[in-house]
Enzyme design. Structure first.
Site, short mmCIF file in Angstrom:
data_model
loop_
_atom_site.label_atom_id
_atom_site.label_comp_id
_atom_site.label_asym_id
_atom_site.label_seq_id
_atom_site.Cartn_x
_atom_site.Cartn_y
_atom_site.Cartn_z
CG PHE A 130 -3.87 -1.78 -5.85
CD1 PHE A 130 -3.19 -2.98 -5.62
CD2 PHE A 130 -4.19 -1.43 -7.16
CE1 PHE A 130 -2.83 -3.81 -6.68
CE2 PHE A 130 -3.83 -2.25 -8.21
CZ PHE A 130 -3.15 -3.44 -7.99
N GLY A 131 -1.83 0.76 -6.22
CA GLY A 131 -1.60 1.49 -7.47
C GLY A 131 -0.40 2.41 -7.46
N GLY A 132 0.33 2.47 -6.35
CA GLY A 132 1.61 3.18 -6.35
C GLY A 132 1.53 4.68 -6.13
CB THR A 133 4.40 7.03 -5.91
OG1 THR A 133 5.06 6.17 -4.98
CG2 THR A 133 4.67 8.48 -5.55
CB CYS A 134 2.18 7.99 -10.52
SG CYS A 134 1.43 8.99 -11.80
CG HIS A 180 1.25 34.28 -36.97
ND1 HIS A 180 2.26 34.74 -36.16
CD2 HIS A 180 0.49 35.36 -37.30
CE1 HIS A 180 2.14 36.05 -36.01
NE2 HIS A 180 1.07 36.44 -36.68
N GLY A 202 0.84 -1.20 0.00
CA GLY A 202 0.00 0.00 0.00
C GLY A 202 0.86 1.24 0.00
C1 LIG Z 1 4.51 14.41 -4.85
C2 LIG Z 1 5.04 13.76 -6.10
C3 LIG Z 1 4.74 14.30 -7.32
C4 LIG Z 1 5.24 13.71 -8.48
N1 LIG Z 1 4.94 14.27 -9.68
C5 LIG Z 1 5.43 13.73 -10.81
C6 LIG Z 1 5.11 14.29 -12.08
O1 LIG Z 1 4.39 15.29 -12.19
N2 LIG Z 1 5.61 13.70 -13.20
C7 LIG Z 1 6.43 12.60 -13.11
O2 LIG Z 1 6.87 12.10 -14.15
N3 LIG Z 1 6.75 12.05 -11.91
C8 LIG Z 1 6.27 12.58 -10.77
N4 LIG Z 1 6.57 12.01 -9.57
C9 LIG Z 1 7.41 10.80 -9.54
C10 LIG Z 1 6.58 9.52 -9.85
O3 LIG Z 1 5.46 9.50 -9.00
C11 LIG Z 1 7.44 8.29 -9.65
O4 LIG Z 1 8.60 8.39 -10.44
C12 LIG Z 1 6.69 7.01 -10.03
O5 LIG Z 1 5.43 6.96 -9.45
C13 LIG Z 1 7.52 5.79 -9.63
O6 LIG Z 1 6.82 4.62 -9.97
P1 LIG Z 1 7.30 3.20 -9.48
O7 LIG Z 1 6.43 2.22 -10.16
O8 LIG Z 1 8.77 3.08 -9.61
O9 LIG Z 1 7.03 3.18 -7.91
P2 LIG Z 1 5.68 3.33 -7.09
O10 LIG Z 1 4.56 3.85 -7.89
O11 LIG Z 1 6.05 4.09 -5.87
O12 LIG Z 1 5.30 1.84 -6.70
C14 LIG Z 1 6.02 1.13 -5.76
C15 LIG Z 1 5.06 0.33 -4.90
O13 LIG Z 1 5.83 -0.64 -4.19
C16 LIG Z 1 5.27 -0.80 -2.91
N5 LIG Z 1 6.32 -1.36 -2.03
C17 LIG Z 1 7.50 -0.77 -1.69
N6 LIG Z 1 8.19 -1.59 -0.89
C18 LIG Z 1 7.45 -2.71 -0.74
C19 LIG Z 1 7.65 -3.92 -0.02
N7 LIG Z 1 8.76 -4.17 0.68
N8 LIG Z 1 6.66 -4.85 -0.06
C20 LIG Z 1 5.53 -4.64 -0.77
N9 LIG Z 1 5.31 -3.52 -1.48
C21 LIG Z 1 6.26 -2.56 -1.45
C22 LIG Z 1 4.80 0.59 -2.52
O14 LIG Z 1 3.75 0.50 -1.58
C23 LIG Z 1 4.33 1.16 -3.86
O15 LIG Z 1 2.93 1.02 -4.03
C24 LIG Z 1 6.06 12.55 -8.39
C25 LIG Z 1 6.35 11.99 -7.14
C26 LIG Z 1 5.85 12.59 -6.01
C27 LIG Z 1 6.16 11.97 -4.67
#
Ligand SMILES: Cc1cc2nc3c(=O)[nH]c(=O)nc-3n(C[C@H](O)[C@H](O)[C@H](O)COP(=O)(O)OP(=O)(O)OC[C@H]3O[C@@H](n4cnc5c(N)ncnc54)[C@H](O)[C@@H]3O)c2cc1C
Ligand SMILES: NC(=O)c1ccc[n+]([C@@H]2O[C@H](COP(=O)([O-])OP(=O)(O)OC[C@H]3O[C@@H](n4cnc5c(N)ncnc54)[C@H](O)[C@@H]3O)[C@@H](O)[C@H]2O)c1
Length: 481
Positions: free
Chosen positions: A40-44, A457, A33
């Site tokens: 669910f679904g990560g940071t973005c 333009h 989470g």
């Molecule tokens: C405030 C903010 C604004 C942003 N704005 C932008 C933007 O405008 N444009 C842009 O390009 N990027 C932006 N970013 C960056 C972007 O959100 C990230 O680069 C991107 O979401 C990373 O995706 P990911 O799949 O690598 O990780 P994530 O989406 O973070 O997914 C990783 C997942 O793994 C899970 N996890 C971690 N460790 C464990 C574990 N040990 N066991 C089980 N699950 C685990 C986490 O819960 C999470 O759900 C922003 C970031 C933030 C914080």
């Protein structure tokens, strides 16, 4: 738990790997989470790109009167309903997140482990295993580590106080603060300083070094810092030493680079001083995987994880946990590459990390791609560079806007016309830069990019055209006129 064909840690960009290729195979997806929400679904989706920009847009609307005043129109922002805005934004986001989770739970060939997991066993070759906090163990022939990153906190007293937030929690607060201290001078700090100041909150932004967004091209960082200093309070060369509770809020103690101590009384603190890759949470070092000095997983060009300098077959990583660029469009591209390489190990494709753009959706907006001028000088020699800084205000649409600060800087190699970088500050910077990203990605020289197409333009995009035309570059033979 049974064996799997594919194991994925992280439901952000990792979630998109479950293509129809896996329909007749068994997949396990683990996610604890997203920070702050458990969603669910990560940071973005939950705490990153999407909700922040859903606050950036109303912030731009709230700033409407500033531009209107320049254009002889009187407007007023009379109220900003933070709770309604927050609920509107998160009712949409939470529904997408829970719908995504439900969809995965209902798929018969996918098992969801909604817990923190750690790698376990031998990682020199497949199968690869993880074990969850409650003891669920899953073993798979192939594994993708897409566990992202999390906010860093300074090691000072008070970081656990309820009023101290990171980007994980700040967007869900009950009321808009009257006064907020924003710690940091990078992407997140500058975006939230822009949002809160537009809504009428008094913002005090504190950065350790001189200048904001100092990793960017020096001209852009300097011009942005000047604008920010006019739009909210900015203090440089200070670090936080403690946060304590006081009646009705928080007291933040800072120390300046020359040793003076300062107190600031605020309602809330937002800490935005960088993000840490979650390699420690998954226990990557414990199973012998290679890490960069900043904690990222080391991968090869096919996104295969390295162990003792060698790629481990069938073990991949993508996104913030391994990428030098913590950006969603980069994580998405890497996920497409990993999906391909998982499905076609006999004809793997490399990730493409050239011409990675990014935008900072602050006020003003910033966008960039490629090298800064200093990096370009290092790369090809300062004497071989040509640069142009085009002011928005020197184009027809810029006159219409009465724009006083927008700039579009482009850098090229004067010998070949190859575009090396572009850096934009101002309205719609993230859109205006796209033709340059396109030219760099497709290897189109600066002159052809400018003259090989019509530009409407007098659209604002003429800023981009004029920036390209301002470069001193060779005109290719038979070039369009
Ligand atoms: C405030 C903010 C604004 C942003 N704005 C932008 C933007 O405008 N444009 C842009 O390009 N990027 C932006 N970013 C960056 C972007 O959100 C990230 O680069 C991107 O979401 C990373 O995706 P990911 O799949 O690598 O990780 P994530 O989406 O973070 O997914 C990783 C997942 O793994 C899970 N996890 C971690 N460790 C464990 C574990 N040990 N066991 C089980 N699950 C685990 C986490 O819960 C999470 O759900 C922003 C970031 C933030 C914080
Ligand atoms: N629009 C976007 O694309 C977007 C938006 C938000 C985040 N992101 C991604 O997330 C990453 C993390 O964002 P971020 O803003 O947390 O980090 P950042 O690396 O962009 O900026 C960190 C800032 O904090 C400062 N700092 C570090 N330690 C400090 C301290 N102890 N006291 C005061 N200041 C300190 C640094 O000097 C720097 O200015 C970004 O680098 C970016 O990749 C992207």
């Amino acid at each position: 738990m049974a064996n799997y064909d594919l194991s994925i840690i992280g439901s952000g960009s990792g979630n998109s790997l479950i293509t129809s290729f896996w329909d007749d195979k068994r997949v396990v997806l683990a996610d604890k989470g997203s920070g702050g929400t458990g969603a669910f679904g990560g940071t973005c989706l939950n705490v990153g790109c999407i909700p922040t920009k859903m606050f950036v847009r109303p912030a731009a609307v709230a700033r409407g009167p500033e531009e209107a005043a320049r254009l002889n129109v009187t407007q007023q922002t009379t109220a900003v309903d933070w709770p309604a805005m927050r609920d509107r934004i998160f009712s949409r986001i939470d529904a997408i997140s829970s719908g995504g989770r439900q969809y995965r739970e209902e798929l018969e060939h996918v098992d969801l482990v909604a817990e923190k997991v750690a790698l376990t066993g031998d990682f020199s070759e497949a199968p690869f295993a993880f074990v969850s906090e409650s003891g669920v163990r899953a073993e798979a022939d192939r594994m993708v580590i897409a566990a992202g990153s999390r906010p860093q906190l300074p090691q000072v007293p008070g970081m656990d106080l309820p009023g101290v937030h990171t980007s994980d929690t700040i967007m869900r607060i009950e009321e808009r603060p009257e006064r907020i201290l924003v710690l940091g001078g990078g992407y997140i700090a500058c975006e939230f300083a822009g949002v809160f100041s537009a809504f009428g909150t008094e913002v005090i932004q504190v950065n350790r070094s001189q200048g904001l967004m100092s990793a960017l091209d020096a001209d852009i960082s300097a011009a942005y810092s000047v604008q920010a200093e006019q739009n909210w309070t900015v203090h440089y060369e200070r670090t936080v030493t403690s946060v304590t509770e006081r009646e009705g809020g928080l007291r933040v103690e800072l120390v300046t680079s020359d040793g003076r101590v300062e107190d600031h009384d605020v309602d809330l603190v937002l800490v935005a001083i960088g993000r840490t890759p979650n390699t420690d949470l998954v226990g990557a070092a414990e199973v012998g995987l290679d890490l960069h000095p900043d904690g990222r997983l080391a991968v090869d060009e096919y996104q295969r994880v390295l162990r003792q300098g060698q790629p481990v077959e069938g073990l991949y990583a993508l996104g913030d946990i391994s990428s030098p660029a913590m950006l969603k469009h980069v994580a998405n591209q890497e996920a497409r590459v990993v999906a391909h390489n998982l499905e076609h190990p006999d004809r793997m494709r490399p990730s493409r990390h050239e011409a990675i753009p990014s935008a900072i959706f602050s006020f003003p907006e910033i966008a960039q791609v490629g090298l800064t001028q200093a990096q370009a000088a290092d790369a090809v020699g300062a004497e071989n560079l040509t640069t142009k800084i085009q002011k928005y205000g020197d184009t027809a649409y810029g006159w219409a806007m009465e724009d006083g600060h927008g700039i579009f800087k482009v850098i090229a190699d004067r010998r070949s016309g190859r575009i090396l970088g572009a850096h934009v500050l101002g309205y719609q910077a993230s859109n205006l830069i796209q033709p340059v990203i396109q030219a760099m990605s497709f290897g189109v020289d600066a002159y052809t990019a400018a003259r090989g197409q019509y530009w409407i333009h007098p659209a604002l995009m003429e800023v981009t055209e004029n920036a390209l035309l301002g470069l001193e570059v060779p005109i290719p033979e038979d070039a369009p006129i």
